[in-house]
Scaffold this motif. Structure first.
Motif, PDB file in Angstrom:
ATOM      1  N   ASP A  18       2.764  -5.970   3.440  1.00 37.33           N
ATOM      2  CA  ASP A  18       3.727  -5.001   2.912  1.00 37.33           C
ATOM      3  C   ASP A  18       2.970  -3.910   2.159  1.00 37.33           C
ATOM      4  O   ASP A  18       1.784  -4.041   1.859  1.00 37.33           O
ATOM      5  CB  ASP A  18       4.697  -5.728   1.974  1.00 37.33           C
ATOM      6  CG  ASP A  18       5.959  -4.955   1.680  1.00 37.33           C
ATOM      7  OD1 ASP A  18       6.240  -3.965   2.386  1.00 37.33           O
ATOM      8  OD2 ASP A  18       6.681  -5.346   0.746  1.00 37.33           O
ATOM      9  N   GLY A  19       3.657  -2.833   1.867  1.00 36.34           N
ATOM     10  CA  GLY A  19       3.042  -1.760   1.099  1.00 36.34           C
ATOM     11  C   GLY A  19       3.978  -0.586   0.948  1.00 36.34           C
ATOM     12  O   GLY A  19       5.054  -0.538   1.544  1.00 36.34           O
ATOM     13  N   GLY A  27      -2.692   0.427  -1.585  1.00 40.35           N
ATOM     14  CA  GLY A  27      -1.609  -0.346  -2.181  1.00 40.35           C
ATOM     15  C   GLY A  27      -1.101  -1.477  -1.314  1.00 40.35           C
ATOM     16  O   GLY A  27       0.018  -1.962  -1.517  1.00 40.35           O
ATOM     17  N   TRP A  28      -1.930  -1.933  -0.371  1.00 40.97           N
ATOM     18  CA  TRP A  28      -1.498  -2.970   0.575  1.00 40.97           C
ATOM     19  C   TRP A  28      -1.259  -4.299  -0.135  1.00 40.97           C
ATOM     20  O   TRP A  28      -2.020  -4.696  -1.024  1.00 40.97           O
ATOM     21  CB  TRP A  28      -2.553  -3.147   1.659  1.00 40.97           C
ATOM     22  CG  TRP A  28      -2.186  -4.166   2.696  1.00 40.97           C
ATOM     23  CD1 TRP A  28      -2.766  -5.387   2.875  1.00 40.97           C
ATOM     24  CD2 TRP A  28      -1.169  -4.063   3.697  1.00 40.97           C
ATOM     25  NE1 TRP A  28      -2.177  -6.050   3.931  1.00 40.97           N
ATOM     26  CE2 TRP A  28      -1.185  -5.253   4.444  1.00 40.97           C
ATOM     27  CE3 TRP A  28      -0.241  -3.064   4.020  1.00 40.97           C
ATOM     28  CZ2 TRP A  28      -0.310  -5.475   5.514  1.00 40.97           C
ATOM     29  CZ3 TRP A  28       0.623  -3.297   5.069  1.00 40.97           C
ATOM     30  CH2 TRP A  28       0.588  -4.483   5.801  1.00 40.97           C
ATOM     31  N   ARG A  29      -0.202  -4.988   0.241  1.00 37.81           N
ATOM     32  CA  ARG A  29       0.119  -6.301  -0.293  1.00 37.81           C
ATOM     33  C   ARG A  29       0.046  -7.320   0.842  1.00 37.81           C
ATOM     34  O   ARG A  29       0.862  -7.265   1.767  1.00 37.81           O
ATOM     35  CB  ARG A  29       1.521  -6.313  -0.897  1.00 37.81           C
ATOM     36  CG  ARG A  29       1.733  -5.270  -1.976  1.00 37.81           C
ATOM     37  CD  ARG A  29       3.168  -5.237  -2.453  1.00 37.81           C
ATOM     38  NE  ARG A  29       3.392  -4.129  -3.376  1.00 37.81           N
ATOM     39  CZ  ARG A  29       4.570  -3.849  -3.929  1.00 37.81           C
ATOM     40  NH1 ARG A  29       5.634  -4.601  -3.644  1.00 37.81           N
ATOM     41  NH2 ARG A  29       4.695  -2.830  -4.758  1.00 37.81           N
ATOM     42  N   PRO A  30      -0.894  -8.238   0.800  1.00 43.06           N
ATOM     43  CA  PRO A  30      -0.977  -9.232   1.876  1.00 43.06           C
ATOM     44  C   PRO A  30       0.222 -10.174   1.861  1.00 43.06           C
ATOM     45  O   PRO A  30       0.926 -10.298   0.851  1.00 43.06           O
ATOM     46  CB  PRO A  30      -2.274  -9.974   1.566  1.00 43.06           C
ATOM     47  CG  PRO A  30      -2.492  -9.769   0.097  1.00 43.06           C
ATOM     48  CD  PRO A  30      -1.937  -8.414  -0.220  1.00 43.06           C
ATOM     49  N   GLU A 249       9.298  11.087   3.178  1.00 48.64           N
ATOM     50  CA  GLU A 249       8.054  11.818   3.441  1.00 48.64           C
ATOM     51  C   GLU A 249       6.859  11.119   2.800  1.00 48.64           C
ATOM     52  O   GLU A 249       5.758  11.081   3.368  1.00 48.64           O
ATOM     53  CB  GLU A 249       8.172  13.254   2.934  1.00 48.64           C
ATOM     54  CG  GLU A 249       9.147  14.109   3.720  1.00 48.64           C
ATOM     55  CD  GLU A 249       8.784  14.199   5.196  1.00 48.64           C
ATOM     56  OE1 GLU A 249       7.578  14.262   5.517  1.00 48.64           O
ATOM     57  OE2 GLU A 249       9.707  14.195   6.031  1.00 48.64           O
ATOM     58  N   ARG A 250       7.067  10.561   1.627  1.00 44.38           N
ATOM     59  CA  ARG A 250       5.978   9.826   0.953  1.00 44.38           C
ATOM     60  C   ARG A 250       5.567   8.617   1.779  1.00 44.38           C
ATOM     61  O   ARG A 250       4.380   8.279   1.845  1.00 44.38           O
ATOM     62  CB  ARG A 250       6.435   9.394  -0.437  1.00 44.38           C
ATOM     63  CG  ARG A 250       5.385   8.624  -1.232  1.00 44.38           C
ATOM     64  CD  ARG A 250       5.900   8.302  -2.631  1.00 44.38           C
ATOM     65  NE  ARG A 250       4.897   7.623  -3.437  1.00 44.38           N
ATOM     66  CZ  ARG A 250       4.732   6.306  -3.470  1.00 44.38           C
ATOM     67  NH1 ARG A 250       5.516   5.516  -2.728  1.00 44.38           N
ATOM     68  NH2 ARG A 250       3.787   5.773  -4.229  1.00 44.38           N
ATOM     69  N   LEU A 251       6.520   7.953   2.403  1.00 42.73           N
ATOM     70  CA  LEU A 251       6.233   6.746   3.178  1.00 42.73           C
ATOM     71  C   LEU A 251       5.226   7.015   4.289  1.00 42.73           C
ATOM     72  O   LEU A 251       4.375   6.178   4.590  1.00 42.73           O
ATOM     73  CB  LEU A 251       7.537   6.183   3.751  1.00 42.73           C
ATOM     74  CG  LEU A 251       7.444   4.904   4.576  1.00 42.73           C
ATOM     75  CD1 LEU A 251       6.892   3.746   3.745  1.00 42.73           C
ATOM     76  CD2 LEU A 251       8.823   4.544   5.143  1.00 42.73           C
ATOM     77  N   TYR A 338      10.243  -0.169   2.390  1.00 42.02           N
ATOM     78  CA  TYR A 338       8.873  -0.354   1.900  1.00 42.02           C
ATOM     79  C   TYR A 338       8.720   0.172   0.481  1.00 42.02           C
ATOM     80  O   TYR A 338       9.108   1.308   0.215  1.00 42.02           O
ATOM     81  CB  TYR A 338       7.899   0.389   2.821  1.00 42.02           C
ATOM     82  CG  TYR A 338       7.898  -0.094   4.236  1.00 42.02           C
ATOM     83  CD1 TYR A 338       7.064  -1.134   4.630  1.00 42.02           C
ATOM     84  CD2 TYR A 338       8.737   0.481   5.178  1.00 42.02           C
ATOM     85  CE1 TYR A 338       7.054  -1.570   5.943  1.00 42.02           C
ATOM     86  CE2 TYR A 338       8.740   0.044   6.498  1.00 42.02           C
ATOM     87  CZ  TYR A 338       7.897  -0.984   6.881  1.00 42.02           C
ATOM     88  OH  TYR A 338       7.902  -1.419   8.173  1.00 42.02           O
ATOM     89  N   PRO A 339       8.122  -0.654  -0.408  1.00 42.03           N
ATOM     90  CA  PRO A 339       7.826  -2.071  -0.251  1.00 42.03           C
ATOM     91  C   PRO A 339       9.095  -2.902  -0.432  1.00 42.03           C
ATOM     92  O   PRO A 339      10.034  -2.495  -1.110  1.00 42.03           O
ATOM     93  CB  PRO A 339       6.793  -2.354  -1.338  1.00 42.03           C
ATOM     94  CG  PRO A 339       7.035  -1.311  -2.382  1.00 42.03           C
ATOM     95  CD  PRO A 339       7.599  -0.109  -1.679  1.00 42.03           C
ATOM     96  N   HIS A 340       9.098  -4.081   0.161  1.00 40.79           N
ATOM     97  CA  HIS A 340      10.355  -4.810   0.327  1.00 40.79           C
ATOM     98  C   HIS A 340      10.917  -5.418  -0.951  1.00 40.79           C
ATOM     99  O   HIS A 340      12.125  -5.630  -1.039  1.00 40.79           O
ATOM    100  CB  HIS A 340      10.174  -5.891   1.396  1.00 40.79           C
ATOM    101  CG  HIS A 340      10.079  -5.318   2.781  1.00 40.79           C
ATOM    102  ND1 HIS A 340       8.944  -4.704   3.245  1.00 40.79           N
ATOM    103  CD2 HIS A 340      10.991  -5.239   3.775  1.00 40.79           C
ATOM    104  CE1 HIS A 340       9.150  -4.270   4.485  1.00 40.79           C
ATOM    105  NE2 HIS A 340      10.382  -4.581   4.826  1.00 40.79           N
ATOM    106  N   LEU A 341      10.070  -5.699  -1.917  1.00 42.13           N
ATOM    107  CA  LEU A 341      10.587  -6.255  -3.168  1.00 42.13           C
ATOM    108  C   LEU A 341      11.387  -5.207  -3.931  1.00 42.13           C
ATOM    109  O   LEU A 341      12.559  -5.415  -4.262  1.00 42.13           O
ATOM    110  CB  LEU A 341       9.444  -6.796  -4.019  1.00 42.13           C
ATOM    111  CG  LEU A 341       9.862  -7.404  -5.368  1.00 42.13           C
ATOM    112  CD1 LEU A 341      10.824  -8.571  -5.174  1.00 42.13           C
ATOM    113  CD2 LEU A 341       8.636  -7.855  -6.159  1.00 42.13           C
TER     114      LEU A 341
END
Length: 381
Positions: A18-19, A27-30, A249-251, A338-341
């Motif tokens: 996720d990220g 900012g990647w989240r495994p 756009e940020r995504l 994104y991100p899903h939390l």
């Protein structure tokens, strides 16, 4: 005027990671269990009806993950991939019944016939597109009987079975956990009409969705059946339209032209999916062609396989667009962001009230800075 009932709102577990940005490791989240547990707990508390667990070589196994998360949640349902050709129908039926019992009737099954041919071959499946759907129809004929505890003697082109029925441990849901499927090809629609409870579509414009639903209804009617419908789509909801479009756009702000070209080449080389072809045709991998309908934005599909469109806007506007899908038959929305939390909280806080969906108790507190991490810590403490 007829008042539409609340939609069933599901969320998504990013089991490959996720990220906050697409096409970037910034900012990647495994896909660690602790993080996925936080998303599932949030979805459960916020009032989402269920979560979709994707499948593929890059994803954590959905069956194992759902088995671990079920005891840690209360109401959340788990939509997990059922892969014809990977397991025998009898073994898959016993696994499904066991997990349905463990979760106290919270298992849903997403029949996944296609996929990346390289991944399929790694799993020992070498059939072409049409043969895979033939195998799926045979698989579901056997699976449905065994999961329901009914006797079956069947011999097909790809699969055979001879079962006396009467499972010693029947499922909680009757006659078995509900079956979902997506598939835009004629073969996929035919299997949907014959076997499943829910047909899923990615977020094409509502008129195109209505055409597919009509084909599914006709395929089901030929067999004296009816099918319900669900929509798989991304949501980018903010308090104002301008904030929502800035978030969109940020995504994709880290997506390079080279990344888009690589995604296009990869899909052209390996994808046999009619649904994927339809997704790509909406935008043609062009940055200047991402608006494919009112508030329907295809930026996600520039780099992401599968569901590639998002509804973008303020709560009232996004709710109105979802009602347009509901008007053509959708009653369940499987959403993501994104991100899903963080996005699970935003969707619940902003969109649920506009849709008439009840938000989970004590989860939304207005008048202060939004901090989903503090909510989760408070719940744990």
């Amino acid at each position: 005027m007829t008042v539409q009932p609340p939609l069933n709102m599901f969320w998504f577990l990013p089991t490959s990671g996720d990220g906050a940005y697409l096409g970037s490791q910034e900012g990647w989240r495994p896909a660690e269990f602790g993080y996925l547990r936080e998303i599932a707990a949030a979805a459960d508390r916020l009032g989402f009806g269920g979560v979709l667990l994707p499948t593929g070589a890059a994803c954590l196994d959905g069956w194992t993950l759902a088995s671990a998360l079920a005891p840690l949640t209360e109401r959340l349902k788990f939509l997990i991939a059922l892969r014809p050709g990977i397991l025998s129908p009898a073994m898959a039926a016993r696994q499904a019944v066991a997990l349905d019992r463990i979760s106290n009737g919270r298992l849903l099954l997403n029949v996944v016939t296609g996929g990346n041919p390289t991944d399929l071959e790694a799993d020992g499946l070498y059939l072409d597109h049409e043969e895979r759907y033939q195998q799926t129809a045979e698989f579901l004929t056997i699976w449905r009987a065994i999961a329901a505890g009914e006797p079956i003697a069947f011999k097909g082109r790809h699969l055979s079975a001879n079962s006396a029925g009467q499972l010693p441990f029947p499922s909680v849901q009757k006659p078995y956990p509900p079956l979902y499927i997506g598939g835009s090809s004629a073969a996929g629609i035919d299997v949907a009409g014959e076997h499943v409870d829910y047909y899923l579509t990615w977020g094409e414009p509502p008129a195109q969705v209505a055409e597919k639903f009509a084909q599914v209804r006709e395929a089901a009617a030929r067999r004296g059946r009816t099918v319900k419908f669900g929509l798989r789509i991304h949501l980018i909801v903010r308090e104002t339209e301008s904030e929502a479009w800035a978030a969109a756009e940020r995504l994709i702000s880290k997506v390079s032209d080279q990344t888009i070209e690589a995604a296009q080449a990869r899909n052209a080389r390996v994808s046999e999916s009619e649904g994927q072809r339809r997704m790509a045709a909406l935008h043609g991998y062009r940055r200047d062609a991402l608006m494919v309908g009112p508030n329907l934005w295809a930026g996600v599909g520039l780099v992401r396989e599968g569901a590639g469109t998002a509804l973008v806007g303020d709560p009232a506007t996004v709710a109105a667009r979802l009602r347009e899908y509901q008007a053509v038959g959708v009653d369940t929305v499987i959403a993501s962001g994104y991100p899903h939390l963080e996005e699970a909280y935003r969707v619940a806080e902003l969109l649920f009230p506009a849709l008439g969906v009840q938000v989970g108790a004590s989860t939304i507190r207005r008048g202060r800075e939004f901090d989903p991490g503090s909510e989760l810590k408070a719940a744990a403490g």
